[in-house]
Design a protein around this motif. Structure first.
Motif: not given
Length: 87
Positions: A40-60
């Protein structure tokens, strides 16, 4: 071994940068993760810039029984990442 999905703080003073990781529940806040799942980069402007997650691995990890911390649950709900349904 109980696994928790939680944040680890990095970055500079007044410029936080958080890593999302799967940790053994006994590990310190900034200890070594079992796996880094995103950041998470709290200084990102858009949702994609703020949150970069590997959803597949989180679900795993959630499917294996890992528990998400309260703050992680809020973010995962915002991004619509859910625990997989058991078949």
């Amino acid at each position: 071994m109980a696994v928790r999905i939680r944040f680890s703080r990095t970055g500079r003073k007044n410029q936080p940068f958080m890593r999302l990781g799967a940790f053994d529940s006994r590990t310190k806040r900034d200890g070594k993760p079992l796996e880094i799942l995103g950041n998470i980069d709290l200084h990102g402007k858009t949702l994609e810039e703020k949150y970069r997650f590997n959803a597949e691995r989180i679900r795993h990890w959630l499917g294996k029984g890992a528990l998400a911390s309260e703050n992680v649950q809020v973010v995962l709900k915002k991004l619509k990442i859910e625990k997989p349904a058991k078949a």
